[in-house]
Design a protein around this motif. Structure first.
Motif, PDB file in Angstrom:
ATOM      1  N   THR A 454       0.836  -1.202   0.000  1.00  0.00           N
ATOM      2  CA  THR A 454       0.000   0.000   0.000  1.00  0.00           C
ATOM      3  C   THR A 454       0.870   1.250   0.000  1.00  0.00           C
ATOM      4  O   THR A 454       0.632   2.195  -0.756  1.00  0.00           O
ATOM      5  N   LEU A 455       1.907   1.244   0.837  1.00  0.00           N
ATOM      6  CA  LEU A 455       2.807   2.394   0.895  1.00  0.00           C
ATOM      7  C   LEU A 455       3.561   2.573  -0.420  1.00  0.00           C
ATOM      8  O   LEU A 455       3.805   3.701  -0.863  1.00  0.00           O
ATOM      9  N   ALA A 456       3.921   1.452  -1.054  1.00  0.00           N
ATOM     10  CA  ALA A 456       4.643   1.545  -2.331  1.00  0.00           C
ATOM     11  C   ALA A 456       3.804   2.244  -3.390  1.00  0.00           C
ATOM     12  O   ALA A 456       4.290   3.116  -4.114  1.00  0.00           O
ATOM     13  N   VAL A 457       2.529   1.877  -3.484  1.00  0.00           N
ATOM     14  CA  VAL A 457       1.703   2.483  -4.517  1.00  0.00           C
ATOM     15  C   VAL A 457       1.395   3.939  -4.179  1.00  0.00           C
ATOM     16  O   VAL A 457       1.328   4.804  -5.069  1.00  0.00           O
ATOM     17  N   ARG A 458       1.249   4.270  -2.909  1.00  0.00           N
ATOM     18  CA  ARG A 458       1.024   5.672  -2.543  1.00  0.00           C
ATOM     19  C   ARG A 458       2.261   6.520  -2.858  1.00  0.00           C
ATOM     20  O   ARG A 458       2.150   7.678  -3.282  1.00  0.00           O
ATOM     21  N   GLN A 459       3.445   5.940  -2.654  1.00  0.00           N
ATOM     22  CA  GLN A 459       4.660   6.673  -2.977  1.00  0.00           C
ATOM     23  C   GLN A 459       4.751   6.921  -4.486  1.00  0.00           C
ATOM     24  O   GLN A 459       5.177   7.995  -4.938  1.00  0.00           O
ATOM     25  N   GLU A 460       4.344   5.942  -5.285  1.00  0.00           N
ATOM     26  CA  GLU A 460       4.344   6.139  -6.728  1.00  0.00           C
ATOM     27  C   GLU A 460       3.295   7.163  -7.150  1.00  0.00           C
ATOM     28  O   GLU A 460       3.479   7.879  -8.150  1.00  0.00           O
ATOM     29  N   MET A 461       2.198   7.261  -6.399  1.00  0.00           N
ATOM     30  CA  MET A 461       1.227   8.326  -6.671  1.00  0.00           C
ATOM     31  C   MET A 461       1.887   9.697  -6.506  1.00  0.00           C
ATOM     32  O   MET A 461       1.669  10.608  -7.314  1.00  0.00           O
ATOM     33  N   ALA A 462       2.695   9.836  -5.450  1.00  0.00           N
ATOM     34  CA  ALA A 462       3.388  11.099  -5.237  1.00  0.00           C
ATOM     35  C   ALA A 462       4.351  11.397  -6.389  1.00  0.00           C
ATOM     36  O   ALA A 462       4.484  12.542  -6.838  1.00  0.00           O
ATOM     37  N   TYR A 463       5.041  10.353  -6.855  1.00  0.00           N
ATOM     38  CA  TYR A 463       5.941  10.509  -8.004  1.00  0.00           C
ATOM     39  C   TYR A 463       5.182  11.042  -9.219  1.00  0.00           C
ATOM     40  O   TYR A 463       5.624  11.987  -9.893  1.00  0.00           O
ATOM     41  N   ALA A 464       4.011  10.440  -9.504  1.00  0.00           N
ATOM     42  CA  ALA A 464       3.218  10.878 -10.650  1.00  0.00           C
ATOM     43  C   ALA A 464       2.723  12.314 -10.456  1.00  0.00           C
ATOM     44  O   ALA A 464       2.708  13.111 -11.408  1.00  0.00           O
ATOM     45  N   LEU A 465       2.336  12.680  -9.246  1.00  0.00           N
ATOM     46  CA  LEU A 465       1.925  14.055  -8.974  1.00  0.00           C
ATOM     47  C   LEU A 465       3.060  15.024  -9.264  1.00  0.00           C
ATOM     48  O   LEU A 465       2.856  16.109  -9.828  1.00  0.00           O
ATOM     49  N   GLY A 466       4.275  14.647  -8.867  1.00  0.00           N
ATOM     50  CA  GLY A 466       5.424  15.492  -9.155  1.00  0.00           C
ATOM     51  C   GLY A 466       5.649  15.660 -10.643  1.00  0.00           C
ATOM     52  O   GLY A 466       5.942  16.760 -11.130  1.00  0.00           O
ATOM     53  N   ARG A 467       5.510  14.555 -11.400  1.00  0.00           N
ATOM     54  CA  ARG A 467       5.694  14.640 -12.840  1.00  0.00           C
ATOM     55  C   ARG A 467       4.657  15.555 -13.485  1.00  0.00           C
ATOM     56  O   ARG A 467       4.902  16.139 -14.538  1.00  0.00           O
ATOM     57  N   LEU A 468       3.490  15.659 -12.853  1.00  0.00           N
ATOM     58  CA  LEU A 468       2.436  16.534 -13.362  1.00  0.00           C
ATOM     59  C   LEU A 468       2.581  17.970 -12.873  1.00  0.00           C
ATOM     60  O   LEU A 468       1.729  18.818 -13.160  1.00  0.00           O
ATOM     61  N   GLY A 469       3.646  18.249 -12.115  1.00  0.00           N
ATOM     62  CA  GLY A 469       3.868  19.591 -11.603  1.00  0.00           C
ATOM     63  C   GLY A 469       3.074  19.925 -10.358  1.00  0.00           C
ATOM     64  O   GLY A 469       3.088  21.074  -9.900  1.00  0.00           O
ATOM     65  N   ARG A 470       2.414  18.939  -9.788  1.00  0.00           N
ATOM     66  CA  ARG A 470       1.602  19.173  -8.582  1.00  0.00           C
ATOM     67  C   ARG A 470       2.462  18.871  -7.346  1.00  0.00           C
ATOM     68  O   ARG A 470       2.227  17.933  -6.592  1.00  0.00           O
ATOM     69  N   HIS A 471       3.491  19.702  -7.159  1.00  0.00           N
ATOM     70  CA  HIS A 471       4.488  19.405  -6.137  1.00  0.00           C
ATOM     71  C   HIS A 471       3.946  19.558  -4.716  1.00  0.00           C
ATOM     72  O   HIS A 471       4.385  18.841  -3.806  1.00  0.00           O
ATOM     73  N   ALA A 472       3.004  20.465  -4.515  1.00  0.00           N
ATOM     74  CA  ALA A 472       2.418  20.610  -3.178  1.00  0.00           C
ATOM     75  C   ALA A 472       1.626  19.348  -2.808  1.00  0.00           C
ATOM     76  O   ALA A 472       1.728  18.851  -1.674  1.00  0.00           O
ATOM     77  N   ASP A 473       0.851  18.826  -3.753  1.00  0.00           N
ATOM     78  CA  ASP A 473       0.117  17.585  -3.492  1.00  0.00           C
ATOM     79  C   ASP A 473       1.093  16.424  -3.277  1.00  0.00           C
ATOM     80  O   ASP A 473       0.890  15.579  -2.395  1.00  0.00           O
ATOM     81  N   ALA A 474       2.145  16.388  -4.082  1.00  0.00           N
ATOM     82  CA  ALA A 474       3.146  15.325  -3.924  1.00  0.00           C
ATOM     83  C   ALA A 474       3.788  15.395  -2.546  1.00  0.00           C
ATOM     84  O   ALA A 474       4.030  14.362  -1.900  1.00  0.00           O
ATOM     85  N   HIS A 475       4.049  16.610  -2.072  1.00  0.00           N
ATOM     86  CA  HIS A 475       4.675  16.786  -0.752  1.00  0.00           C
ATOM     87  C   HIS A 475       3.802  16.181   0.349  1.00  0.00           C
ATOM     88  O   HIS A 475       4.314  15.502   1.254  1.00  0.00           O
ATOM     89  N   GLN A 476       2.506  16.422   0.275  1.00  0.00           N
ATOM     90  CA  GLN A 476       1.609  15.878   1.291  1.00  0.00           C
ATOM     91  C   GLN A 476       1.638  14.351   1.297  1.00  0.00           C
ATOM     92  O   GLN A 476       1.690  13.718   2.362  1.00  0.00           O
TER      93      GLN A 476
END
Length: 742
Positions: A454-476
């Protein structure tokens, strides 16, 4: 029919402009509306067909014409009207003022089209096919003569509906009474040749043939004998386009070969996926050479010509368009990007057993083993950088596992995870994010919030958010995952450290270089302690430390760190490894910023030689090193040499990457800088304006890079003594900056 014929009292035929297997095309005038149109008149079938057949044909024509008239897409020729006049069926279409691809190649003396044109045509045709396929329409006769490029660059596909009609009448996959097949052997799919049912993927194969020809100047199977061409489509692997034209981008070579796969299920799923792949390659070209995928060899034909359907015997070649024959290294920090995201190792699933929520019977052991083997094969394809093949395989395995095991079974979710992971690594960040979210929701439901998967997939969600430029969401998301990892696994677990590295990287993207530098140093120290000082993960984090130092203008410390990373990578990975070369490139930037341009120049000259040997003279990273060389020639006052280098790099980038690619625009600006230093301000103004206009077109008028380009333009006007224009432009830029800051 002849000149000045009036059809149905409305459409006056003025000039015949084309003739094909099923009829003629006329330039005409719609007397009712006073507009120019094109009228396609279908040939009468003659006396060989009975009245009932002719009646059915007319009804099918009307039905298909209605379908064609309902298509509304900028990439599809508009059908205005249809009917019958004196026994001749006709279509009234928009009159296209342009040239079809066959004519373009002919006018180009059978030389291939420029790479940006090939990419643009492929992207537009993919968009049109995606739309028409979603309407349930398959063209069946896609070829250069049916693709028109207008004067403004718009690309349109012709003859939708006509191709379907030809199929119904029996032209497309069979011979007419004259022994000539509708459709040209050079562009027919293997399943079409075999007389099998065709779907959208047949159109994709034909598009692959078209792209191959306009990219190389020759069709994939350029033979004079029609039967040999058909055998080639069915049994022979095409030569990679780059064997004909080495300058073609690797991603385009890969796309064309994938379109030309013998089996439909080996091609891209649909035209929309194809369009995404072209866009991703055009906007973010891969910096590592593509690994050629093994192509499936079809069974050899048995018994010569008898191995092909009987309808192919005696077939002529017809007309063809011509008659003759990931991981990326980090970009320049000056562009505001650095480092790399660190994914979890491909295939590291650590899935704990969990009961499936439904009561499906267990699959047979051999079936489960086969799926596990295919899953592993997909992971290995990803490790080799063959992401598109990995994606297709993971999708197939995920669908089969869902059917056998249920949607929430850990194995199904593992495959869905790999689908998302592969989408992320092929540039489809938004699609990846959606896929990750679905896997995360299921894993939370089945495994719990703190499970490693579960943590692995959530971490990859953050990676994808960063690639989309949504760095504040990725930070959370990173912060939440990191807290859970530290609680469950401990502060020094490799997965915890990976999450902290990505969080440090994201802090830098949020404009917090001090925090990013502090955290990156902590992670680097912990990785050195846990993994060793020369472990690749340790060196990646030290690379990030160096980058954050450069953002803090601590260039001397950055240089020392980059040098240490380069030496360690050379020892562990070899001197020509992309990661080693990337660190050396960053050393050159640091030397230049420290005013040590003579040393930087020598470093770049060596790096260019090494990049050329390892990756080729036109690889984006080779060109980036050459750009650095030109910049430092200028810093040393050698402006004539700097200008010549910048012009050459700009010309290559424009040809390979396209005129609006950020790297091309950086080179064009460097040309302008050189012209300015040489006092050639009028020429410099032209270049600065081209840069600013391209950035405004691509990024928008208020983007910081666009505004910086307008500042350059204003400075140039000032140097030319055009003070009033310069002041007005400075004011306009200031207003736009102020509006953007609010």
């Amino acid at each position: 029919m002849g000149d000045s014929t009036l059809i149905q009292g409305r459409y006056r035929l003025l000039e015949r402009i084309g003739r094909g297997g099923m009829g003629e095309v006329w330039r005409a005038r719609d007397e009712s509306l006073g507009r120019r149109v094109a009228v396609k008149c279908l040939k009468p079938l003659g006396t060989g067909h009975d009245h009932s057949f002719t009646r059915v044909l007319r009804e099918r024509f009307r039905r298909e014409a209605r379908v064609a008239a309902a298509l509304q897409h900028r990439g599809v020729t508009v059908v205005h009207d249809f009917g019958e006049s004196d026994g001749v069926l006709f279509l009234v279409m928009e009159l296209l003022e342009g040239r079809d691809l066959s004519r373009l190649l002919e006018d180009n003396k059978h030389h291939p089209l420029p790479v940006p044109d090939v990419v643009d045509i492929g992207e537009q045709v993919a968009s049109a096919l995606a739309y028409t396929h979603e309407q349930g329409i398959v063209h069946r006769d896609l070829k250069p003569a049916n693709i028109v490029r207008l004067a403004d660059g718009t690309v349109k596909i012709c003859d939708f509906g006509i191709a379907r009609l030809g199929h119904d009448v029996g032209f497309t996959a069979r011979l007419t009474g004259t022994g000539i097949a509708m459709g040209t052997p050079h562009y027919m799919s293997p399943e079409q040749i075999g007389g099998d049912d065709v779907d959208r993927r047949s159109d994709l194969y034909s598009l692959g043939c078209v792209l191959y020809e306009i990219a190389t100047g020759v069709p994939p199977f350029d033979l004079d004998d029609a039967w040999a061409i058909l055998v080639g489509h069915r049994d022979t692997e095409p030569e990679p386009p780059r064997t004909h034209r080495a300058e073609l981008p690797a991603y385009l070579d890969r796309i064309i070969l994938d379109l030309l796969a013998k089996r439909p299920d080996q091609r891209p799923d649909d035209a929309r996926e194809l369009g995404r792949r072209i866009t991703a390659g055009r906007t973010a070209p891969a910096y590592a050479p593509a690994v050629p995928a093994p192509r499936t060899r079809m069974p050899e034909p048995v018994g010569g010509r008898a191995a092909l359907p009987s309808w192919t015997h005696g077939m002529t070649t017809g007309h063809k368009a011509t008659g003759t024959g990931l991981r990326s290294t980090p970009p320049d920090p000056a562009a505001g990007l650095s480092g790399e995201w660190i994914p979890r190792p491909a295939g590291d699933e650590a899935a704990a057993p969990a009961p499936a929520p439904d009561e499906r019977p267990d699959p047979a052991p051999e079936e489960a083993a086969a799926l596990a083997g295919r899953h592993s094969a997909g992971v290995n394809l990803g490790r080799l950088g063959r992401w598109e093949e990995a994606l297709a395989l993971h999708r197939a395995v995920a669908a089969e596992r869902e059917r056998l095991l249920g949607p929430d079974h850990p194995d199904t979710l593992a495959s869905r995870y790999e689908v998302a992971f592969t989408l992320s690594r092929t540039g489809y960040a938004a699609d990846a994010l959606r896929a990750y979210k679905r896997v995360a929701e299921a894993r939370i439901r089945v495994l719990g919030t703190d499970h490693a998967d579960t943590l692995a997939v959530r971490q990859e969600m953050a990676y994808a958010l960063g690639r989309l430029g949504r760095h504040a969401d990725a930070h959370q998301v990173y912060t939440s995952v990191l807290a859970a990892r530290e609680r469950v696994m401990g502060a020094d677990h490799p997965d915890t450290l990976r999450c902290r590295h990505n969080l440090a990287f994201n802090l830098g993207r949020l404009g917090r270089p001090e925090d990013a530098h502090r955290m990156a140093r902590e992670v680097a120290a912990a990785r050195a302690r846990v993994l060793g000082p020369e472990h690749p993960d340790t060196l990646v984090t030290r690379y990030e430390v160096a980058y954050e130092l450069s953002r803090l203008d601590r260039w001397q410390e950055a240089l020392v760190t980059y040098r240490e990373v380069a030496e360690a990578r050379e020892s562990a990975l070899g001197p020509d490894h992309p990661d080693t070369l990337a660190a050396r490139y960053e050393m050159g930037i640091s030397l230049g910023r420290l005013g040590r341009s003579t040393e930087a120049l020598a470093l770049y000259q060596e790096l260019i030689d090494d990049r050329t040997r390892a990756q080729g003279p036109e690889h984006p990273e080779t060109l980036r090193a050459r750009h650095g060389l030109g910049v430092n020639l200028g810093r040393l006052g050698r402006w004539e040499e700097a200008l010549a280098e910048s012009r050459e790099v700009c010309a290559i980038r424009e040809r390979v990457l396209g005129p609006d690619h950020p790297d091309t625009l950086v080179s064009r600006r460097e040309v302008a800088v050189g012209l300015g230093w040489l006092g050639r301000w009028a020429a410099a103004l032209t270049e600065y304006r081209r840069v600013a206009a391209a950035r405004e077109r691509v990024l928008g008028p208020d983007h910081p890079d666009t505004l910086a380009g307008r500042d350059d333009e204003a400075h140039c006007l000032e140097q030319l003594g055009r003070g009033a224009e310069a002041v007005e432009l400075y004011r306009r830029v200031a207003v736009q900056r102020g509006a953007g800051a609010r």
